[in-house]
Design a protein around this motif. Structure first.
Motif, short mmCIF file in Angstrom:
data_model
loop_
_atom_site.label_atom_id
_atom_site.label_comp_id
_atom_site.label_asym_id
_atom_site.label_seq_id
_atom_site.Cartn_x
_atom_site.Cartn_y
_atom_site.Cartn_z
N GLN A 45 0.84 -1.19 0.00
CA GLN A 45 0.00 0.00 0.00
C GLN A 45 0.88 1.25 0.00
N TYR A 46 0.29 2.37 -0.39
CA TYR A 46 1.00 3.64 -0.47
C TYR A 46 0.54 4.52 0.70
N ILE A 47 1.50 4.87 1.55
CA ILE A 47 1.21 5.46 2.85
C ILE A 47 1.67 6.92 2.89
N THR A 48 0.83 7.77 3.47
CA THR A 48 1.24 9.15 3.72
C THR A 48 0.98 9.47 5.19
N ASN A 124 -13.18 0.50 2.64
CA ASN A 124 -11.82 -0.03 2.72
C ASN A 124 -11.63 -0.90 1.49
N PRO A 125 -10.92 -0.41 0.46
CA PRO A 125 -10.83 -1.16 -0.79
C PRO A 125 -9.96 -2.40 -0.70
N PHE A 126 -9.18 -2.50 0.36
CA PHE A 126 -8.23 -3.62 0.48
C PHE A 126 -8.89 -4.88 1.03
N ILE A 127 -9.98 -4.69 1.76
CA ILE A 127 -10.76 -5.85 2.21
C ILE A 127 -12.15 -5.83 1.58
N LYS A 128 -12.35 -4.90 0.62
CA LYS A 128 -13.60 -4.78 -0.13
C LYS A 128 -14.80 -4.69 0.83
N THR A 129 -14.72 -3.73 1.74
CA THR A 129 -15.76 -3.57 2.75
C THR A 129 -16.21 -2.12 2.83
N LEU A 130 -17.52 -1.92 2.86
CA LEU A 130 -18.14 -0.62 3.07
C LEU A 130 -18.74 -0.57 4.47
N TYR A 131 -18.77 0.64 5.02
CA TYR A 131 -19.39 0.83 6.33
C TYR A 131 -20.43 1.92 6.20
N SER A 132 -21.70 1.58 6.41
CA SER A 132 -22.79 2.53 6.16
C SER A 132 -22.98 3.53 7.28
N CYS A 164 -15.60 9.56 10.49
CA CYS A 164 -15.20 8.68 11.59
C CYS A 164 -15.72 7.27 11.34
N VAL A 165 -14.87 6.28 11.62
CA VAL A 165 -15.28 4.88 11.47
C VAL A 165 -14.84 4.10 12.70
N PRO A 166 -15.43 2.94 12.94
CA PRO A 166 -14.94 2.06 14.02
C PRO A 166 -13.67 1.34 13.59
N THR A 167 -12.98 0.80 14.57
CA THR A 167 -11.67 0.20 14.35
C THR A 167 -11.70 -0.94 13.34
N PHE A 168 -12.79 -1.69 13.28
CA PHE A 168 -12.79 -2.88 12.42
C PHE A 168 -12.54 -2.54 10.95
N LEU A 169 -12.87 -1.30 10.51
CA LEU A 169 -12.70 -0.96 9.11
C LEU A 169 -11.23 -0.80 8.73
N THR A 170 -10.34 -0.71 9.72
CA THR A 170 -8.91 -0.59 9.42
C THR A 170 -8.25 -1.95 9.16
N GLU A 171 -9.02 -3.03 9.24
CA GLU A 171 -8.47 -4.35 8.95
C GLU A 171 -7.86 -4.37 7.55
N GLY A 172 -6.70 -4.95 7.42
CA GLY A 172 -6.06 -5.06 6.12
C GLY A 172 -5.19 -3.88 5.76
N LEU A 173 -5.24 -2.82 6.55
CA LEU A 173 -4.37 -1.67 6.28
C LEU A 173 -2.97 -1.96 6.83
N ALA A 174 -1.99 -1.25 6.32
CA ALA A 174 -0.61 -1.44 6.76
C ALA A 174 -0.47 -1.14 8.24
N SER A 175 0.56 -1.68 8.84
CA SER A 175 0.80 -1.51 10.27
C SER A 175 0.90 -0.03 10.64
N GLY A 176 0.16 0.35 11.68
CA GLY A 176 0.20 1.73 12.17
C GLY A 176 -0.69 2.68 11.43
N VAL A 177 -1.36 2.24 10.37
CA VAL A 177 -2.23 3.11 9.57
C VAL A 177 -3.60 3.19 10.23
N LYS A 178 -4.15 4.41 10.30
CA LYS A 178 -5.40 4.66 11.02
C LYS A 178 -6.58 4.92 10.11
#
Length: 436
Positions: A45-48, A124-132, A164-178
Motif C-alpha cells: 500500500q502507499y502510505i502518507t 476499505n478497498p483492500f478488504i472490499k468492505t463498506l461501512y454505512s 469517523c469509522v470504528p476500528t474494524f474498518l482498518t483491517e487489512g491496512l498497513a501496520s500503524g495506519v489509522k
C-alpha cells in the motif's frame, strides 16, 4: 553529461519533517501543498502522513485514489478539543452529499457516534468492505505548503470534513495506519476540499515511487513543476470518463462513481493489436466494464479473456526467454537470466493501452510490467481478475510507479508521462529533506 538526481529535484529547497508539525495559518499566498507517499513493503500500500486534531497528532493514512473521503478510526484513541460532528441539515452534510441521519447507538454520545448526525459510506478497498455508519465530522488538519521552489510551513485547516469509522474498518491496512485518504471525484475528497479552501485549480498530481526506502509525492494546486527538466510539459492527455454508477464493494446505483476511469479502446503487445471483446472495454448500463485506475490493487487486473490474449501475445513475443513455474499471484514467469535489460527495465515486449486514437497510448515498459519475485525469476505483473469483474481492466499500483499522473478535475482529463526512467529520473528523486 548524465543527469543526476539533483537535476530532477522537484523543489529546490523543500524541507519536510514528518515528526514536527509546525503550524502556519491559512494564507492567500499558499499556492500549492504536498504529501510524501511511501510504499509499504508488506502490504504494497502507499502510505502518507498528515497532522490532525488539537493538539496535533501525526496520522498515517493509506492512499485510496478513488476514495470519496478521508476516514479515520475514531473508536481507538481519538482525542481532540476541536472535533465537531456534522449535524443533519448542516452545510457539511450538504457538501458531503448525504441525507442519511441517525442517533448514537450507545448509551451516551461520543466521538464518532452522535445524535442527529449525518452519515456516509466509507470504503476499505483492500478488504472490499463498506461501512454505512461513517459519521461526518470536522477537525483541524495540517499539511505542508510550498511556493513551488521554497519550503513552506505546515498550514492549518481549522474545519476539514472527514469521516469517523470504528476500528474494524482498518483491517487489512498497513501496520500503524489509522485510515485512508480519498483522492476521488467527490466534494469531500482531499483534492476538492483543498481546492475550495485555498482557491486552487481543481487538480492534483501523483508520482508513486517503486522504492520502499524513498518517498514518492502527491501535489495539490500549482506545485507540479521541475527545475531544468519539466516532465509535466511532456504529458499525454486523455479524457477521464465518469462511470454513472457507484463502483465500490456494494455499488450504489443512484450516484456516479468517485473512481477514475479512462477509455481504453484496444491493447497492443510489442506494437501488435490483440483481439479483445470490445464490449468489455466500455461501461455497460450497470456500471460494469471499462478501465479503472486504482491504488486499491497492487498490480493491474485483467478480466479473464483479456488476460488470456494479452499473456499469450506477450509469451509469443518473448519466445526466446525461458519460462519457469508460476509464482502466485502471477501466472507468467521467466528466468531473469534469459531476459536482457534496458534503461526502462527488463527487455520485454511493450504493452500499450490505446486510448482515444491509435496515436494516444499509455506504454508500459519492462520496469512496470515485470516483477522481480526472486533473484532468478521475474513475472509478468498482471493478475487474472476472473470473468465477473466490475471493471474489466484495473491499472494497479505497480503499473503507476515512476509515472507522473496529473488529474485535472475541472477539465476531466488525465495527463500521464509513461515511465520517468526515460528522463533518467524516478519519483523517488523528489527531494524532501535536503536544501539545494
Amino acid at each position: 553529461m548524465a543527469f543526476t538526481s539533483y537535476h530532477f529535484i522537484l523543489f529546490c529547497t523543500l524541507l519536510l519533517s514528518l515528526s514536527c508539525y509546525c503550524i502556519g495559518q491559512n494564507s492567500p499566498q499558499t499556492k500549492a501543498l504536498i504529501l510524501p507517499v511511501k510504499k509499504d513493503s508488506t502490504t504494497l500500500q502507499y502510505i502518507t502522513q498528515i497532522g490532525q486534531r488539537t493538539p496535533l497528532v501525526p496520522i498515517k493514512l493509506t492512499i485510496h485514489l478513488g476514495g470519496q473521503t478521508l476516514w479515520v478510526d475514531c473508536e481507538n484513541g481519538y482525542v481532540s478539543s476541536t472535533y465537531r460532528p456534522a449535524l443533519c441539515g448542516s452545510t457539511q452534510c450538504t457538501i458531503a452529499k448525504v441525507n442519511t441521519c441517525g442517533n448514537c447507538s450507545t448509551s451516551a454520545p461520543k466521538i464518532g457516534c452522535n445524535n442527529n448526525a449525518c452519515y456516509n459510506t466509507p470504503e476499505n478497498p483492500f478488504i472490499k468492505t463498506l461501512y454505512s455508519g461513517g459519521e461526518i465530522n470536522e477537525d483541524v488538519l495540517s499539511i505542508q505548503s510550498t511556493d513551488g521552489s521554497n519550503p513552506g510551513k505546515f498550514v492549518k485547516i481549522p474545519s476539514f470534513i472527514f469521516t469517523c469509522v470504528p476500528t474494524f474498518l482498518t483491517e487489512g491496512l498497513a501496520s500503524g495506519v489509522k485510515g485512508t485518504v480519498g483522492l476521488g471525484r467527490h466534494q469531500i475528497a482531499l483534492p476538492s476540499q483543498l481546492a475550495e479552501i485555498f482557491s486552487f485549480p481543481r487538480n492534483f498530481a501523483v508520482c508513486l515511487s517503486s522504492s520502499t526506502q524513498s518517498s514518492g509525492v502527491i501535489f495539490f494546486g500549482d506545485g507540479m513543476m521541475l527545475p531544468k527538466v519539466d516532465v509535466s510539459k511532456d504529458l499525454i492527455f486523455t479524457p477521464l470518463i465518469t462511470n454513472p454508477f457507484g463502483t465500490g464493494s456494494v455499488p450504489f446505483l443512484n450516484e456516479p462513481s468517485s473512481e477514475y476511469f479512462i477509455g481504453v479502446k484496444s491493447i497492443r503487445v510489442n506494437g501488435k493489436t490483440v483481439t479483445i471483446n470490445k464490449k468489455l472495454l466500455g461501461i455497460d448500463k450497470n456500471g460494469n466494464g471499462g478501465t479503472k485506475i486504482s491504488t486499491g490493487s497492487p498490480y493491474s487486473m485483467l478480466e479473464s479473456s483479456i488476460y488470456d490474449v494479452v499473456t499469450k501475445a506477450f509469451i509469443d513475443e518473448l519466445s526466446n526467454a525461458t519460462r519457469v513455474a508460476a509464482v502466485a499471484p502471477f501466472e507468467t514467469c521467466f528466468s531473469s537470466k534469459s531476459v536482457g535489460s534496458t534503461r526502462v527495465g527488463p527487455a520485454v515486449p511493450t504493452i500499450d493501452l490505446v486510448l482515444q486514437t491509435t496515436r494516444v497510448y499509455w506504454r508500459i515498459f519492462g520496469a512496470n510490467s515485470m516483477v522481480k519475485v526472486s533473484q532468478d525469476v521475474i513475472c509478468l505483473g498482471f493478475v487474472n481478475g476472473g470473468i465477473k469483474r466490475t471493471a474489466s481492466i484495473v491499472i494497479g499500483g505497480y503499473q503507476l510507479e515512476d509515472n507522473l499522473l496529473h488529474f485535472d478535475l475541472a477539465r476531466s482529463t488525465l495527463g500521464f508521462s509513461s515511465s520517468l526512467l526515460f528522463h533518467q529520473t524516478t519519483c523517488a528523486n523528489f527531494n524532501f529533506t535536503t536544501k539545494a
